[in-house]
Design an enzyme around this catalytic site. Structure first.
Site, mmCIF file in Angstrom:
data_model
loop_
_atom_site.group_PDB
_atom_site.id
_atom_site.type_symbol
_atom_site.label_atom_id
_atom_site.label_comp_id
_atom_site.label_asym_id
_atom_site.label_seq_id
_atom_site.Cartn_x
_atom_site.Cartn_y
_atom_site.Cartn_z
ATOM 1 N N ASP A 177 -27.844 -6.003 34.538
ATOM 2 C CA ASP A 177 -27.779 -4.535 34.460
ATOM 3 C C ASP A 177 -28.650 -4.112 33.289
ATOM 4 O O ASP A 177 -28.162 -3.703 32.234
ATOM 5 C CB ASP A 177 -26.318 -4.123 34.249
ATOM 6 C CG ASP A 177 -26.138 -2.616 34.307
ATOM 7 O OD1 ASP A 177 -27.095 -1.903 34.630
ATOM 8 O OD2 ASP A 177 -25.021 -2.157 34.007
ATOM 9 N N PRO B 60 -36.682 -4.219 24.906
ATOM 10 C CA PRO B 60 -35.844 -5.437 24.853
ATOM 11 C C PRO B 60 -35.513 -6.007 26.232
ATOM 12 O O PRO B 60 -35.153 -7.170 26.364
ATOM 13 C CB PRO B 60 -34.575 -4.964 24.138
ATOM 14 C CG PRO B 60 -34.561 -3.482 24.253
ATOM 15 C CD PRO B 60 -35.996 -3.045 24.353
HETATM 16 N N1 SAM Z 1 -27.894 1.469 34.721
HETATM 17 C C1 SAM Z 1 -29.048 1.306 33.955
HETATM 18 C C2 SAM Z 1 -30.312 1.427 34.711
HETATM 19 O O1 SAM Z 1 -30.302 1.837 35.790
HETATM 20 O O2 SAM Z 1 -31.391 1.143 34.217
HETATM 21 C C3 SAM Z 1 -28.999 0.203 33.019
HETATM 22 C C4 SAM Z 1 -27.864 0.429 32.112
HETATM 23 S S1 SAM Z 1 -27.546 -0.431 30.719
HETATM 24 C C5 SAM Z 1 -27.429 0.925 29.615
HETATM 25 C C6 SAM Z 1 -28.976 -1.330 30.206
HETATM 26 C C7 SAM Z 1 -28.675 -2.104 28.938
HETATM 27 O O3 SAM Z 1 -29.474 -3.279 28.874
HETATM 28 C C8 SAM Z 1 -28.956 -1.339 27.647
HETATM 29 O O4 SAM Z 1 -27.745 -1.018 27.035
HETATM 30 C C9 SAM Z 1 -29.800 -2.299 26.807
HETATM 31 O O5 SAM Z 1 -29.460 -2.303 25.449
HETATM 32 C C10 SAM Z 1 -29.503 -3.617 27.496
HETATM 33 N N2 SAM Z 1 -30.523 -4.651 27.268
HETATM 34 C C11 SAM Z 1 -31.879 -4.493 27.264
HETATM 35 N N3 SAM Z 1 -32.471 -5.659 27.016
HETATM 36 C C12 SAM Z 1 -31.495 -6.585 26.855
HETATM 37 C C13 SAM Z 1 -31.496 -7.976 26.576
HETATM 38 N N4 SAM Z 1 -32.639 -8.659 26.403
HETATM 39 N N5 SAM Z 1 -30.294 -8.612 26.503
HETATM 40 C C14 SAM Z 1 -29.121 -7.937 26.672
HETATM 41 N N6 SAM Z 1 -29.079 -6.611 26.924
HETATM 42 C C15 SAM Z 1 -30.245 -5.943 27.028
#
Ligand code: SAM
Length: 280
Positions: free
Chosen positions: A154, A161
């Protein structure tokens, strides 16, 4: 009048009227905005891209989670990578799972969503089945020796990141961490505007998994039509779970949903040709 404008695509962008600004800042990993909009309710945007809104979060989270979990039928251990808004976690915990590991890189996203978008995560972060890890999802799957029945990616878009979560080394590690019969599902943006995201996922997953497919959902706040999820497993059996079996599992769960039904699940794998050709 204040407006929020998405910044990821120079040609086409969503503009939302901000009826109430709630939070704007930078977490060290990404820019975060939380605001209210009359049509979508509270909105979370990361690095200028809408991630989740109160009113349509159910579409994305129900399809990300319930499709693989009902198809698997016996998932007990689930890994969520990213998912800081807690919506995928909440949907996962509605199943009789024993353990959910969630690896989110940015603790601030979780804290902001718990504070300002509680309708998306509910009480999910308080569930004793949750093992919350603050860290990079790619590093976690590279280092852990745990195995999972379902892995849900997700993530944000393949910039910032989230970039590492769209690459082969991460997919190789996910494959290693899946138990026999396991299913990996990743979010792959909106094919009409971001065809390369889904195409690259298919290309990178195909050499690693015997069964790779795309399935679709229509998320109103994602501009450009259907969004795609990529599904990967070592057999097509789960993806081909008959409608009657899905219906039995769904009815047995007693869960009330607003987008997912067993019929929608099956139909989601039927691709219009302009998306189907990304699988070629
Ligand atoms: N529903 C969303 C969409 O449609 O794009 C995605 C939701 S969620 C908020 C995405 C999350 O991925 C973010 O909170 C971000 O911090 C996390 N994220 C990004 N890169 C990451 C990584 N390398 N490892 C873990 N989490 C990560």
């Amino acid at each position: 009048m204040i407006h929020f404008e998405e910044t990821d695509n120079p040609d086409v962008n969503l503009v939302l009227r901000v009826s109430k600004p709630i939070y704007t800042g930078n977490t060290g990993y990404q820019d975060v905005e939380v605001f209210e909009n009359e049509a979508f309710g509270r909105v979370l945007a990361l690095d200028g891209v809408v991630q989740t809104t109160e009113r349509d979060a159910f579409v994305y989270h129900e399809m990300l989670v319930h499709a693989p979990l009902f198809a698997h039928g016996e998932a007990r251990r689930v890994l969520i990578i990213g998912g800081g808004d807690g919506g995928a976690l909440e949907e996962t915990l509605k199943h009789p799972v024993e353990h959910v590991a969630m690896v989110e890189i940015d603790r601030s996203v979780i804290e902001l969503c718990r504070a300002h978008l509680p309708s998306v995560c509910g009480a999910a972060f308080d569930d004793p089945r949750l093992d919350l890890v603050i860290g990079d999802g790619a590093k976690f799957v590279a280092e852990t020796d745990q195995s999972f029945d379902v892995i849900l990616v997700d993530s944000t878009e393949p910039t910032g990141p989230g970039d590492v979560l769209f690459d082969t080394p991460f997919y190789v590690d996910c494959r290693r961490r899946l138990a026999p019969g396991g299913i990996l599902v990743t979010q792959n943006a909106v094919p009409f505007l971001q065809a390369a995201v889904a195409r690259n996922a298919v290309r990178r997953l195909r050499p690693l998994f015997k069964d790779v497919a795309l399935y679709l959902a229509s998320v109103p706040s994602f501009v450009g039509g259907h969004m795609a999820f990529c599904w990967a497993a070592q057999s097509a059996e789960a993806r081909r779970t008959p409608l009657e079996t899905l219906a039995r599992r769904h009815a047995g769960s007693g869960l009330k949903m607003r987008y997912y039904t067993p019929e929608v699940h099956r139909a989601a794998f039927v691709l219009p040709p302009y998306i189907g050709e990304l699988m070629a």
